[in-house]
Enzyme design. Structure first.
Site, PDB file in Angstrom:
ATOM      1  N   TYR A 123       0.783  -1.233   0.000  1.00  0.00           N
ATOM      2  CA  TYR A 123       0.000   0.000   0.000  1.00  0.00           C
ATOM      3  C   TYR A 123       0.816   1.284   0.000  1.00  0.00           C
ATOM      4  O   TYR A 123       0.261   2.363  -0.202  1.00  0.00           O
ATOM      5  CB  TYR A 123      -0.969  -0.021   1.184  1.00  0.00           C
ATOM      6  CG  TYR A 123      -2.040  -1.075   0.988  1.00  0.00           C
ATOM      7  CD1 TYR A 123      -3.132  -0.826   0.174  1.00  0.00           C
ATOM      8  CD2 TYR A 123      -1.918  -2.335   1.574  1.00  0.00           C
ATOM      9  CE1 TYR A 123      -4.095  -1.803  -0.045  1.00  0.00           C
ATOM     10  CE2 TYR A 123      -2.878  -3.308   1.366  1.00  0.00           C
ATOM     11  CZ  TYR A 123      -3.961  -3.042   0.560  1.00  0.00           C
ATOM     12  OH  TYR A 123      -4.906  -4.007   0.341  1.00  0.00           O
ATOM     13  N   PHE A 409     -10.727  -3.718  11.090  1.00  0.00           N
ATOM     14  CA  PHE A 409     -11.967  -3.572  10.315  1.00  0.00           C
ATOM     15  C   PHE A 409     -11.788  -4.152   8.923  1.00  0.00           C
ATOM     16  O   PHE A 409     -12.555  -3.938   8.051  1.00  0.00           O
ATOM     17  CB  PHE A 409     -12.391  -2.102  10.239  1.00  0.00           C
ATOM     18  CG  PHE A 409     -11.292  -1.151   9.822  1.00  0.00           C
ATOM     19  CD1 PHE A 409     -11.033  -0.931   8.483  1.00  0.00           C
ATOM     20  CD2 PHE A 409     -10.529  -0.506  10.776  1.00  0.00           C
ATOM     21  CE1 PHE A 409     -10.018  -0.058   8.098  1.00  0.00           C
ATOM     22  CE2 PHE A 409      -9.528   0.392  10.393  1.00  0.00           C
ATOM     23  CZ  PHE A 409      -9.270   0.605   9.063  1.00  0.00           C
TER      24      PHE A 409
END
Length: 409
Positions: A123, A409
């Site tokens: 990322y 999450f």
């Protein structure tokens, strides 16, 4: 083979989530967990890559509010369920999904995107920087004395049903959200994830238990845990698997840890995902007996640099011109003058000479105060263009408490 990006439709969720399961090893989520993720999914923020009548990539986001230095909350997209099927790797599918998602985040008026990474190396090229760290502890409760503070005996502890205690525990959590950068203010229903306890994921431990700590009849803290019973030739040597622990006062926190130290037939407490400045390290006499491990946790990506930098406060007065590189989101590129202090900040375009040069990834790493600009400069990732600018900015970007992501999450 043509690949198109397409928004998820409500009726397609099962097939879309099947692809998420497949990409993460093909172990299907138990029905209860699948239902929880279905309820949490924001379909309007979910999409994927479509080819030959099937999903070959998936991505979504949750709408959170993220606490930033100074205690304010900033709207943030919690990037999640990002996958590419192995048949479509190295074809630009992930890049196109990331570009589409960041444009959508910007259109929604959110200045930050955040994520947790199963493979962190992926990322950085999309502007995400590691911004928080977490502790993993294995606390030796046989060799360490249990925590003790004045007033600890005045804290009442009660074992309660984990699900039934959710409202009380969530009130404790909500009071803690403004106190530490990186904490998430979440939509109703998220608290149920904290008591999700499928037998398939217990790794030999018993069912989830919850102890609440009360002062004057009010719940001021709680701990959720399970016990993993083990025996060797000398007798019991089980482990307490601590899932969550929160408290509003030091004496309550100490009381909860003393309780965990005293659980019968156990000799250590293991826990993941704690802040790197966890007070338990100072409630024991010997940190070496806590089996400390550290790893990165939350990744932060400024989507609107000016808005993001103006949304937080700064430990010391700062006036610095930043030359920001962001080829993936070119609207952020260029020079920004950041002026701020402990009361507030502004950040606007400027043509003044730059003081520091860095990419948006470094801004993400420094944003919550978890990684110093000076440390990033020592790694060659921040360039000082005006003598003295680095030290002043590095101190200003800091946080008096370590930023922390309380759950994934």
């Amino acid at each position: 083979m043509t690949t198109d990006l397409r928004e998820l439709r409500d009726a397609e969720w099962d097939g879309w989530f099947d692809k998420v399961d497949l990409a993460f090893g093909g172990v299907h989520e138990p029905p209860e967990g699948r239902a929880l993720w279905r309820e949490r999914t924001e379909v309007a923020r979910s999409f994927g890559a479509w080819a030959d009548g099937d999903w070959v990539g998936t991505a979504g986001a949750f709408s959170f509010w993220l606490t930033v230095p100074g205690g304010d909350r900033v709207a943030a997209a919690g990037v999640t369920m990002v996958t590419v099927q192995p048949t479509h790797r190295r074809r630009g599918v992930l890049r196109s999904m990331m570009r589409h998602q960041l444009a959508d985040v910007r259109a929604r008026g959110e200045s930050l995107a955040v994520l947790t990474a199963s493979e962190p190396a992926i990322y950085g090229r999309f502007g995400y920087g590691a911004a928080t760290q977490e502790l993993r502890l294995g606390v030796d409760t046989l060799r360490l004395a249990p925590p003790d503070l004045p007033g600890i005996d005045g804290v009442r502890l009660r074992l309660v049903d984990p699900a039934q205690s959710l409202p009380d525990c969530e009130r404790v959590y909500e009071q803690l959200v403004p106190t530490r950068p990186g904490m998430l203010a979440r939509r109703p229903g998220w608290e149920r994830m904290g008591v999700y306890d499928p037998e398939s994921e217990r790794d030999g431990a018993g069912k989830l238990q919850c102890v609440v700590a009360e002062v004057d009849g009010e719940v001021r803290g709680y701990a959720r845990y399970a016990v993993n019973p083990e025996w060797d030739h000398a007798g019991p040597c089980g482990a307490v698997r601590l899932r969550q622990i929160d408290a509003l006062e030091p004496v309550v926190y100490a009381a909860l840890w003393r309780y965990l130290f005293g659980i019968d037939l156990t000799s250590w407490v293991s826990v993941r995902g704690r802040p790197v400045d966890d007070p338990v390290l100072h409630l024991v006499a010997d940190m070496r007996r806590c089996g400390i491990e550290v790893r990165e946790s939350l990744f932060v990506r400024p989507v609107e640099v000016g808005e993001a930098l103006a949304a937080r406060t700064y430990l010391t007065p700062v006036d610095v011109v930043l030359e920001v590189a962001d080829p993936f989101c070119p609207w952020n590129e260029g020079r920004w003058r950041l002026s701020g202090d402990a009361k507030g900040a502004s950040c606007a375009r400027t043509t003044d000479a730059p003081d520091l040069a860095l990419s948006v990834r470094e801004l993400g790493s420094a944003y919550l105060g978890g990684f110093a600009l000076s440390a990033l400069a020592a790694a060659g990732r921040v360039q000082e263009l005006r003598p003295g600018a680095l030290q002043a900015a590095s101190v200003a970007f800091g946080s008096d408490v370590a930023p922390w992501l309380p759950h994934g999450f």
